[in-house]
Design a protein around this motif. Structure first.
Motif, mmCIF file in Angstrom:
data_model
loop_
_atom_site.group_PDB
_atom_site.id
_atom_site.type_symbol
_atom_site.label_atom_id
_atom_site.label_comp_id
_atom_site.label_asym_id
_atom_site.label_seq_id
_atom_site.Cartn_x
_atom_site.Cartn_y
_atom_site.Cartn_z
ATOM 1 N N ARG A 81 0.856 -1.183 0.000
ATOM 2 C CA ARG A 81 0.000 0.000 0.000
ATOM 3 C C ARG A 81 0.894 1.235 0.000
ATOM 4 O O ARG A 81 1.877 1.308 0.744
ATOM 5 N N ARG A 82 0.543 2.166 -0.839
ATOM 6 C CA ARG A 82 1.341 3.384 -0.914
ATOM 7 C C ARG A 82 1.214 4.176 0.376
ATOM 8 O O ARG A 82 0.136 4.294 0.944
ATOM 9 N N ARG A 83 2.306 4.722 0.813
ATOM 10 C CA ARG A 83 2.297 5.536 2.028
ATOM 11 C C ARG A 83 2.008 6.988 1.716
ATOM 12 O O ARG A 83 1.682 7.755 2.620
ATOM 13 N N TYR A 84 2.137 7.354 0.456
ATOM 14 C CA TYR A 84 1.949 8.743 0.059
ATOM 15 C C TYR A 84 0.967 8.823 -1.098
ATOM 16 O O TYR A 84 0.854 7.911 -1.897
ATOM 17 N N VAL A 85 0.281 9.963 -1.180
ATOM 18 C CA VAL A 85 -0.623 10.236 -2.292
ATOM 19 C C VAL A 85 0.042 11.319 -3.134
ATOM 20 O O VAL A 85 0.333 12.414 -2.628
ATOM 21 N N PRO A 86 0.307 11.046 -4.418
ATOM 22 C CA PRO A 86 0.936 12.066 -5.259
ATOM 23 C C PRO A 86 -0.030 13.215 -5.527
ATOM 24 O O PRO A 86 -1.228 13.015 -5.688
ATOM 25 N N LEU A 87 0.523 14.415 -5.580
ATOM 26 C CA LEU A 87 -0.284 15.611 -5.831
ATOM 27 C C LEU A 87 -0.068 16.099 -7.259
ATOM 28 O O LEU A 87 0.994 15.924 -7.839
ATOM 29 N N ALA A 88 -1.093 16.720 -7.794
ATOM 30 C CA ALA A 88 -1.029 17.262 -9.152
ATOM 31 C C ALA A 88 -0.362 18.637 -9.125
ATOM 32 O O ALA A 88 -0.231 19.273 -8.086
ATOM 33 N N GLY A 89 0.034 19.090 -10.293
ATOM 34 C CA GLY A 89 0.543 20.450 -10.426
ATOM 35 C C GLY A 89 2.010 20.612 -10.123
ATOM 36 O O GLY A 89 2.482 21.735 -9.996
ATOM 37 N N ALA A 90 2.744 19.545 -10.004
ATOM 38 C CA ALA A 90 4.171 19.663 -9.746
ATOM 39 C C ALA A 90 4.904 19.899 -11.067
ATOM 40 O O ALA A 90 4.435 19.539 -12.140
ATOM 41 N N ALA A 91 6.056 20.528 -10.967
ATOM 42 C CA ALA A 91 6.869 20.775 -12.151
ATOM 43 C C ALA A 91 7.498 19.468 -12.621
ATOM 44 O O ALA A 91 7.531 18.479 -11.895
ATOM 45 N N ASP A 92 8.000 19.483 -13.867
ATOM 46 C CA ASP A 92 8.645 18.291 -14.414
ATOM 47 C C ASP A 92 9.833 17.887 -13.549
ATOM 48 O O ASP A 92 10.663 18.709 -13.185
ATOM 49 N N GLY A 93 9.904 16.616 -13.229
ATOM 50 C CA GLY A 93 11.023 16.098 -12.456
ATOM 51 C C GLY A 93 10.895 16.299 -10.960
ATOM 52 O O GLY A 93 11.786 15.927 -10.217
ATOM 53 N N ILE A 94 9.810 16.904 -10.508
ATOM 54 C CA ILE A 94 9.612 17.131 -9.082
ATOM 55 C C ILE A 94 8.350 16.392 -8.655
ATOM 56 O O ILE A 94 7.282 16.611 -9.211
ATOM 57 N N ASP A 95 8.487 15.522 -7.690
ATOM 58 C CA ASP A 95 7.343 14.796 -7.154
ATOM 59 C C ASP A 95 6.886 15.466 -5.870
ATOM 60 O O ASP A 95 7.683 15.674 -4.952
ATOM 61 N N VAL A 96 5.605 15.781 -5.827
ATOM 62 C CA VAL A 96 5.024 16.367 -4.626
ATOM 63 C C VAL A 96 4.007 15.364 -4.105
ATOM 64 O O VAL A 96 3.132 14.915 -4.842
ATOM 65 N N VAL A 97 4.140 15.014 -2.826
ATOM 66 C CA VAL A 97 3.265 14.014 -2.233
ATOM 67 C C VAL A 97 2.750 14.505 -0.893
ATOM 68 O O VAL A 97 3.304 15.429 -0.297
ATOM 69 N N VAL A 98 1.685 13.862 -0.450
ATOM 70 C CA VAL A 98 1.154 14.101 0.886
ATOM 71 C C VAL A 98 1.014 12.729 1.544
ATOM 72 O O VAL A 98 0.582 11.770 0.899
ATOM 73 N N PRO A 99 1.406 12.602 2.796
ATOM 74 C CA PRO A 99 1.232 11.313 3.467
ATOM 75 C C PRO A 99 -0.250 10.943 3.549
ATOM 76 O O PRO A 99 -1.107 11.800 3.747
ATOM 77 N N ARG A 100 -0.543 9.659 3.393
ATOM 78 C CA ARG A 100 -1.932 9.193 3.455
ATOM 79 C C ARG A 100 -2.577 9.559 4.789
ATOM 80 O O ARG A 100 -3.735 9.926 4.841
ATOM 81 N N ARG A 101 -1.820 9.453 5.844
ATOM 82 C CA ARG A 101 -2.362 9.775 7.169
ATOM 83 C C ARG A 101 -2.771 11.242 7.240
ATOM 84 O O ARG A 101 -3.815 11.581 7.807
ATOM 85 N N SER A 102 -1.974 12.127 6.687
ATOM 86 C CA SER A 102 -2.311 13.549 6.706
ATOM 87 C C SER A 102 -3.571 13.827 5.891
ATOM 88 O O SER A 102 -4.405 14.634 6.282
ATOM 89 N N LEU A 103 -3.702 13.154 4.749
ATOM 90 C CA LEU A 103 -4.897 13.327 3.934
ATOM 91 C C LEU A 103 -6.124 12.813 4.677
ATOM 92 O O LEU A 103 -7.180 13.451 4.667
ATOM 93 N N ARG A 104 -5.997 11.666 5.358
ATOM 94 C CA ARG A 104 -7.117 11.152 6.163
ATOM 95 C C ARG A 104 -7.489 12.124 7.270
ATOM 96 O O ARG A 104 -8.663 12.362 7.536
ATOM 97 N N MET A 105 -6.492 12.706 7.916
ATOM 98 C CA MET A 105 -6.761 13.653 8.992
ATOM 99 C C MET A 105 -7.437 14.917 8.451
ATOM 100 O O MET A 105 -8.328 15.471 9.100
ATOM 101 N N ALA A 106 -7.040 15.370 7.271
ATOM 102 C CA ALA A 106 -7.664 16.553 6.673
ATOM 103 C C ALA A 106 -9.120 16.267 6.311
ATOM 104 O O ALA A 106 -10.004 17.110 6.517
ATOM 105 N N ILE A 107 -9.381 15.077 5.785
ATOM 106 C CA ILE A 107 -10.761 14.705 5.445
ATOM 107 C C ILE A 107 -11.592 14.588 6.715
ATOM 108 O O ILE A 107 -12.738 15.040 6.775
#
Length: 171
Positions: A81-107
């Motif tokens: 299971r992925r530990r991170y959720v990738p975010l959209a809108g990042a520049a080429d070659g840069i991965d922006v992620v949010v931890p799954r736990r943080s996303l669950r807490m925000a929801i």
């Protein structure tokens, strides 16, 4: 699964180090003409030379070893299971992620922030967010769904999440 892998690696590693130390000690003792210490290598040698590769006992041992090896291989190849959720809108070659736990807490915070909701539980899948809320009445479901969708859109995951909100009774 990560804990199982780490514990299994620790146990196997300690076992291999101990076996290596015992075999090394036995070889050194044999070179100095001393009797064996732990390993009954004379009986082991006699057993191994008296059994053919086709004997049932040898096949059973190697079958069990192959089975254990296959189980370990499948455990390592099974997708985690992925530990991170990738975010959209990042520049080429840069991965922006949010931890799954943080996303669950925000929801969870978005759901509990709605009037009439006392508690929330979030299950986050690969493409969906299932939210169970403890609320005074079931009329809050559309408002909570909208509020959670707004929060998820503000965070901006790469793949959109389908939001499902259900009310449960307060027990």
């Amino acid at each position: 699964m990560r804990i199982v892998n780490r514990l299994l690696a620790l146990v196997l590693g300690i076992g291999m180090v101990a076996l290596g130390a015992v075999v090394t000690t036995e070889v050194v003792r044999a070179n100095f003409g001393r009797p064996r210490w732990i390993l009954p290598y004379d009986r082991l040698w006699a057993y191994l030379t008296s059994h053919a590769w086709t004997s049932p006992s040898v096949r059973l041992v190697f079958g069990v070893a192959a089975g254990i090896g296959l189980v370990l291989l499948v455990m390592q190849l099974w997708p985690r299971r992925r530990r991170y959720v990738p975010l959209a809108g990042a520049a080429d070659g840069i991965d922006v992620v949010v931890p799954r736990r943080s996303l669950r807490m925000a929801i969870d915070a978005a759901a509990v922030g709605e009037a009439g909701v006392r508690a929330a539980a979030v299950r986050l899948g690969a493409r969906r967010a299932d939210v169970r809320v403890v609320a005074d009445d079931a009329d809050v479901v559309p408002k909570v769904t909208e509020r959670i969708t707004e929060r998820i859109d503000a965070i901006g995951p790469e793949k959109p999440l389908k939001v499902t909100v259900r009310t449960v009774s307060d027990r």
